[in-house]
Design an enzyme around this catalytic site. Structure first.
Site, PDB file in Angstrom:
ATOM      1  N   ASP A 125       0.853  -1.183   0.000  1.00 28.98           N
ATOM      2  CA  ASP A 125       0.000   0.000   0.000  1.00 28.98           C
ATOM      3  C   ASP A 125       0.903   1.253   0.000  1.00 28.98           C
ATOM      4  O   ASP A 125       1.775   1.380   0.870  1.00 28.98           O
ATOM      5  CB  ASP A 125      -0.863  -0.043   1.282  1.00 28.98           C
ATOM      6  CG  ASP A 125      -1.846   1.101   1.365  1.00 28.98           C
ATOM      7  OD1 ASP A 125      -1.718   2.062   0.571  1.00 28.98           O
ATOM      8  OD2 ASP A 125      -2.728   1.040   2.244  1.00 28.98           O
ATOM      9  N   GLU A 160      29.575   5.986   6.198  1.00 26.40           N
ATOM     10  CA  GLU A 160      29.537   4.558   6.481  1.00 26.40           C
ATOM     11  C   GLU A 160      29.452   3.785   5.168  1.00 26.40           C
ATOM     12  O   GLU A 160      29.021   2.641   5.134  1.00 26.40           O
ATOM     13  CB  GLU A 160      28.424   4.201   7.457  1.00 26.40           C
ATOM     14  CG  GLU A 160      27.063   4.732   7.145  1.00 26.40           C
ATOM     15  CD  GLU A 160      26.062   4.445   8.263  1.00 26.40           C
ATOM     16  OE1 GLU A 160      25.865   3.279   8.599  1.00 26.40           O
ATOM     17  OE2 GLU A 160      25.482   5.420   8.781  1.00 26.40           O
ATOM     18  N   CYS A 189      25.715   6.491  11.599  1.00 28.26           N
ATOM     19  CA  CYS A 189      25.189   7.801  11.202  1.00 28.26           C
ATOM     20  C   CYS A 189      25.619   8.933  12.125  1.00 28.26           C
ATOM     21  O   CYS A 189      25.436  10.106  11.789  1.00 28.26           O
ATOM     22  CB  CYS A 189      23.664   7.759  11.144  1.00 28.26           C
ATOM     23  SG  CYS A 189      23.031   6.426  10.145  1.00 28.26           S
ATOM     24  N   THR A 221      13.937   2.687   2.714  1.00 28.41           N
ATOM     25  CA  THR A 221      14.416   3.925   3.359  1.00 28.41           C
ATOM     26  C   THR A 221      15.737   4.410   2.763  1.00 28.41           C
ATOM     27  O   THR A 221      16.449   5.182   3.397  1.00 28.41           O
ATOM     28  CB  THR A 221      14.621   3.701   4.876  1.00 28.41           C
ATOM     29  OG1 THR A 221      15.666   2.730   5.053  1.00 28.41           O
ATOM     30  CG2 THR A 221      13.366   3.205   5.556  1.00 28.41           C
ATOM     31  N   SER A 231      16.474  -2.077  15.742  1.00 27.87           N
ATOM     32  CA  SER A 231      17.192  -0.808  15.540  1.00 27.87           C
ATOM     33  C   SER A 231      16.334   0.370  15.985  1.00 27.87           C
ATOM     34  O   SER A 231      16.850   1.367  16.498  1.00 27.87           O
ATOM     35  CB  SER A 231      17.626  -0.664  14.077  1.00 27.87           C
ATOM     36  OG  SER A 231      16.523  -0.367  13.239  1.00 27.87           O
ATOM     37  N   HIS A 248      18.358  12.817  14.029  1.00 24.68           N
ATOM     38  CA  HIS A 248      18.708  11.865  12.971  1.00 24.68           C
ATOM     39  C   HIS A 248      17.406  11.273  12.418  1.00 24.68           C
ATOM     40  O   HIS A 248      16.549  10.828  13.187  1.00 24.68           O
ATOM     41  CB  HIS A 248      19.605  10.753  13.521  1.00 24.68           C
ATOM     42  CG  HIS A 248      19.804   9.642  12.547  1.00 24.68           C
ATOM     43  ND1 HIS A 248      20.335   9.856  11.297  1.00 24.68           N
ATOM     44  CD2 HIS A 248      19.499   8.314  12.604  1.00 24.68           C
ATOM     45  CE1 HIS A 248      20.366   8.707  10.644  1.00 24.68           C
ATOM     46  NE2 HIS A 248      19.869   7.759  11.408  1.00 24.68           N
ATOM     47  N   LYS A 278       8.122   8.757  16.320  1.00 29.80           N
ATOM     48  CA  LYS A 278       8.143   7.916  17.535  1.00 29.80           C
ATOM     49  C   LYS A 278       9.019   8.554  18.619  1.00 29.80           C
ATOM     50  O   LYS A 278       8.674   8.544  19.802  1.00 29.80           O
ATOM     51  CB  LYS A 278       8.730   6.535  17.223  1.00 29.80           C
ATOM     52  CG  LYS A 278       7.876   5.615  16.399  1.00 29.80           C
ATOM     53  CD  LYS A 278       8.623   4.268  16.236  1.00 29.80           C
ATOM     54  CE  LYS A 278       8.197   3.475  15.020  1.00 29.80           C
ATOM     55  NZ  LYS A 278       6.835   2.998  15.024  1.00 29.80           N
ATOM     56  N   ASN A 336      17.008   8.336   3.636  1.00 29.21           N
ATOM     57  CA  ASN A 336      18.059   8.379   4.656  1.00 29.21           C
ATOM     58  C   ASN A 336      19.401   8.748   4.028  1.00 29.21           C
ATOM     59  O   ASN A 336      19.836   8.096   3.073  1.00 29.21           O
ATOM     60  CB  ASN A 336      18.159   6.990   5.315  1.00 29.21           C
ATOM     61  CG  ASN A 336      18.986   7.010   6.595  1.00 29.21           C
ATOM     62  OD1 ASN A 336      19.569   8.028   6.949  1.00 29.21           O
ATOM     63  ND2 ASN A 336      19.030   5.882   7.282  1.00 29.21           N
ATOM     64  N   SER A 341      23.907   3.695  14.654  1.00 30.26           N
ATOM     65  CA  SER A 341      23.697   2.318  15.093  1.00 30.26           C
ATOM     66  C   SER A 341      25.001   1.761  15.646  1.00 30.26           C
ATOM     67  O   SER A 341      26.092   2.201  15.302  1.00 30.26           O
ATOM     68  CB  SER A 341      23.250   1.463  13.901  1.00 30.26           C
ATOM     69  OG  SER A 341      21.978   1.874  13.482  1.00 30.26           O
TER      70      SER A 341
HETATM   71  N1  CAA Z   1      -0.923   2.898   6.003  1.00 28.15           N
HETATM   72  C1  CAA Z   1      -0.352   3.583   7.020  1.00 28.15           C
HETATM   73  N2  CAA Z   1       0.724   3.114   7.711  1.00 28.15           N
HETATM   74  C2  CAA Z   1       1.227   1.908   7.368  1.00 28.15           C
HETATM   75  C3  CAA Z   1       0.669   1.144   6.317  1.00 28.15           C
HETATM   76  C4  CAA Z   1      -0.453   1.676   5.628  1.00 28.15           C
HETATM   77  N3  CAA Z   1      -1.029   1.031   4.623  1.00 28.15           N
HETATM   78  N4  CAA Z   1       1.390   0.015   6.215  1.00 28.15           N
HETATM   79  C5  CAA Z   1       2.354   0.058   7.163  1.00 28.15           C
HETATM   80  N5  CAA Z   1       2.252   1.206   7.844  1.00 28.15           N
HETATM   81  C6  CAA Z   1       3.105   1.675   8.933  1.00 28.15           C
HETATM   82  C7  CAA Z   1       3.389   0.591   9.963  1.00 28.15           C
HETATM   83  O1  CAA Z   1       2.348   0.510  10.923  1.00 28.15           O
HETATM   84  C8  CAA Z   1       4.694   1.094  10.540  1.00 28.15           C
HETATM   85  O2  CAA Z   1       4.468   2.150  11.440  1.00 28.15           O
HETATM   86  P1  CAA Z   1       4.620   1.919  13.029  1.00 28.15           P
HETATM   87  O3  CAA Z   1       6.013   1.423  13.241  1.00 28.15           O
HETATM   88  O4  CAA Z   1       4.370   3.267  13.607  1.00 28.15           O
HETATM   89  O5  CAA Z   1       3.588   0.885  13.368  1.00 28.15           O
HETATM   90  C9  CAA Z   1       5.401   1.716   9.334  1.00 28.15           C
HETATM   91  O6  CAA Z   1       4.373   1.977   8.372  1.00 28.15           O
HETATM   92  C10 CAA Z   1       6.421   0.797   8.687  1.00 28.15           C
HETATM   93  O7  CAA Z   1       5.787  -0.413   8.393  1.00 28.15           O
HETATM   94  P2  CAA Z   1       6.466  -1.797   8.780  1.00 28.15           P
HETATM   95  O8  CAA Z   1       6.979  -1.762  10.195  1.00 28.15           O
HETATM   96  O9  CAA Z   1       5.567  -2.892   8.401  1.00 28.15           O
HETATM   97  O10 CAA Z   1       7.705  -1.737   7.777  1.00 28.15           O
HETATM   98  P3  CAA Z   1       8.834  -2.799   7.561  1.00 28.15           P
HETATM   99  O11 CAA Z   1       8.654  -4.000   8.397  1.00 28.15           O
HETATM  100  O12 CAA Z   1       8.905  -3.014   6.107  1.00 28.15           O
HETATM  101  O13 CAA Z   1      10.176  -2.093   8.039  1.00 28.15           O
HETATM  102  C11 CAA Z   1      11.812  -0.781   9.089  1.00 28.15           C
HETATM  103  C12 CAA Z   1      10.330  -0.857   8.678  1.00 28.15           C
HETATM  104  C13 CAA Z   1      12.096  -1.859  10.113  1.00 28.15           C
HETATM  105  C14 CAA Z   1      12.076   0.575   9.692  1.00 28.15           C
HETATM  106  C15 CAA Z   1      12.688  -1.014   7.823  1.00 28.15           C
HETATM  107  O14 CAA Z   1      12.436  -0.015   6.870  1.00 28.15           O
HETATM  108  C16 CAA Z   1      14.168  -1.049   8.118  1.00 28.15           C
HETATM  109  O15 CAA Z   1      14.725  -2.080   8.471  1.00 28.15           O
HETATM  110  N6  CAA Z   1      14.845   0.102   7.926  1.00 28.15           N
HETATM  111  C17 CAA Z   1      16.299   0.195   8.129  1.00 28.15           C
HETATM  112  C18 CAA Z   1      16.663   0.346   9.566  1.00 28.15           C
HETATM  113  C19 CAA Z   1      16.267   1.691  10.129  1.00 28.15           C
HETATM  114  O16 CAA Z   1      16.122   2.669   9.420  1.00 28.15           O
HETATM  115  N7  CAA Z   1      16.118   1.747  11.448  1.00 28.15           N
HETATM  116  C20 CAA Z   1      15.837   2.998  12.134  1.00 28.15           C
HETATM  117  C21 CAA Z   1      16.583   3.095  13.442  1.00 28.15           C
HETATM  118  S1  CAA Z   1      18.306   2.751  13.185  1.00 28.15           S
HETATM  119  C22 CAA Z   1      18.968   4.208  12.587  1.00 28.15           C
HETATM  120  O17 CAA Z   1      18.373   5.249  12.708  1.00 28.15           O
HETATM  121  C23 CAA Z   1      20.304   4.154  11.907  1.00 28.15           C
HETATM  122  C24 CAA Z   1      20.092   4.260  10.447  1.00 28.15           C
HETATM  123  O18 CAA Z   1      20.059   5.348   9.902  1.00 28.15           O
HETATM  124  C25 CAA Z   1      19.910   3.029   9.657  1.00 28.15           C
END
Ligand code: CAA
Length: 445
Positions: A31, A83, A120, A163, A211, A244, A253, A328, A364
């Site tokens: 979606d 990185e 980062c 991302t 993470s 960040h 969040k 990102n 991280s």
């Molecule tokens: N309508 C509205 N919202 C929706 C939706 C829809 N149709 N479908 C999903 N969402 C929401 C979900 O509810 C979720 O929000 P919440 O967490 O608030 O519930 C959000 O969209 C993301 O959905 P998912 O959790 O299902 O997404 P995902 O499982 O595909 O992965 C992630 C999300 C884990 C962040 C992934 O993108 C990832 O691994 N990213 C890389 C790691 C990262 O960025 N981590 C952040 C902290 S670490 C850091 O900051 C260092 C860095 O730069 C990497």
């Protein structure tokens, strides 16, 4: 004490753009609102085949030096935070200096160069290094250039692919800065964590959900540590809170938790308490689980209050504007959030001189740092000199097939090439490999 901080700043985005809701989501069978509403992203910046961390860094630094009328002899230090480095010995800063020496008279032979690594947060650490170097009086009147540059690419089909981003932010660090001065006080939250890492591999191994939790935990510790040195702070002390931003949903969040922390024992807690009660305190509960449940309920209710939503709209939302369009940028991300906030103020005719920013950096592995910055009198002129919109608007919009090809072309383990999708102009480009496996660059007029 003379102020030290960021005198000027420039960005350089990757020249391509991947539309997340309209091009990426349909191919993934997802979606589009997962991107726009959940993660808070509309697009990723992506590097064309002739771009990499060096070209983006050098292009940002080139514009910075030209705009400020600087020559190499004015610069005593070039630090690159990344990185996405491709060499375990020769730092990216030497490549960047080599590029700049192609277009400026003179050289950087007497400038100290280095490369900083801590995921980062390394961009902010480089900023701190430059600050300390100047404060220690070792700069001989010269300024430092700090560049945060990354190609934040994930393996295909990794959840992090949503991302991605690519870009660089170059900053000029000097005494009596025009943009922001840095606080002496800093707070840290740091622990040995396995949430996101690249053990001698190009694309990260990520425990995505963890993470997110580690980001929140280390940020909270850093905020507590900051308060322990700077004293109590109040949400209204700050015009903006650039954090960040791996994706805007992450900051959403973090922001409510930061607000909950900042209002504790303040007049705001009392006012909001009339609607949703006081914040739960640990000593009121028999066990941790009951306390955490109560805290979660309180936080959910807090996020719905008008007072919080007003603070979020004014203080946090404006920091996310650029991230929504580029994804990102890892080391550069928090520095892009600062630009986004200041740009918002300039566009809305907000007078910021003397106002403060609450800056939250995170890497991280893991470490967070909180410091504050004071906006300087000439901030508006500096920010209005940037060409952010022009850069974002001229990006080439990728089809999904082109995205796949260019992702493969940047994959070090694949031996594929792809046609350039854009025509380089007035910029540094990757120009092939040298006899020792070094990368070569040239400036295209
Ligand atoms: N309508 C509205 N919202 C929706 C939706 C829809 N149709 N479908 C999903 N969402 C929401 C979900 O509810 C979720 O929000 P919440 O967490 O608030 O519930 C959000 O969209 C993301 O959905 P998912 O959790 O299902 O997404 P995902 O499982 O595909 O992965 C992630 C999300 C884990 C962040 C992934 O993108 C990832 O691994 N990213 C890389 C790691 C990262 O960025 N981590 C952040 C902290 S670490 C850091 O900051 C260092 C860095 O730069 C990497």
């Amino acid at each position: 004490m003379t102020e030290v901080g960021i005198d000027a700043i420039e960005i350089r985005t990757g020249n391509l753009r991947l539309d997340l809701p309209n091009t990426f989501a349909p191919q993934k069978g997802e979606d589009p609102e997962k991107y726009t509403k959940g993660l808070g992203l509309t697009g990723s910046s992506f590097p064309d085949s002739y771009e990499d961390i060096v070209t983006m860094a050098a292009n940002a630094a080139h514009r910075l030096m030209e705009r400020k009328g600087l020559e190499p002899e004015d610069i005593g230090r070039i630090d690159v935070a990344t990185e996405s480095a491709f060499d375990n010995s020769k730092p990216v800063s030497t490549y960047v200096a080599g590029c700049l020496e192609q277009v400026f008279e003179g050289d950087f032979h007497h400038a100290n160069k280095g490369e900083r690594k801590f995921a980062c947060i390394a961009g902010t650490q480089s900023l701190d290094d430059a600050y300390n170097w100047i404060r220690a009086g070792r700069n001989r009147g010269r300024a430092a250039i700090v560049i945060a540059t990354d190609t934040a690419l994930y393996a295909r089909d990794d959840p992090g692919e949503a991302t991605q981003g690519a870009g660089a932010v170059a900053m000029l660090i000097d005494e009596e800065p025009d943009l922001v001065s840095l606080s002496l006080e800093q707070g840290y939250g740091s622990a040995d964590e396995t949430d996101f890492l690249k053990p001698n591999q190009q694309f990260p191994s990520v425990d995505g959900k963890r993470s997110v939790q580690v980001y929140l935990a280390r940020m909270r510790e850093a905020l507590e540590d900051y308060k322990s040195v700077a004293g109590d702070i109040h949400p209204d002390d700050f015009a903006y809170g650039p954090f960040h931003t791996p994706f805007p949903g992450m900051v959403r969040k973090a922001a409510v938790l930061a607000y909950r922390n900042l209002i504790r024992d303040t007049d705001i807690e009392d006012v909001i308490g009339e609607q949703i009660g006081e914040q739960p305190r640990r000593d009121e509960f028999a066990d941790d689980d009951a306390f955490v449940d109560a805290l979660t309920d309180y936080t959910d209710a807090l996020s719905e209050t008008e007072r919080y939503q007003h603070w979020y709209s004014a203080t946090i939302e404006p920091t996310l504007g650029i991230a929504r369009e580029v994804g990102n940028w890892y080391t550069a991300s928090v520095h892009l959030a600062r630009i986004s906030a200041l740009r918002h103020a300039a566009e809305n005719d907000i007078d910021l001189a003397g106002d403060r920013l609450l800056v939250g950096s995170y890497g991280s592995g893991a470490q967070a740092e909180i410091h504050t910055e004071t906006v300087q009198d000439n901030w508006r002129e500096e920010i209005e000199a940037l060409n952010v919109d022009e850069q974002l608007d001229r990006r080439y919009d990728l089809t999904f097939a082109e995205y796949e090809d260019v992702h493969d072309a940047h994959n070090h383990d694949m031996d594929t090439e792809t046609e350039e999708l854009t025509t380089p102009e007035s910029e540094f480009v990757f120009d092939g490999w040298g006899r020792m496996g070094e990368r070569k660059y040239r400036y295209v007029e």
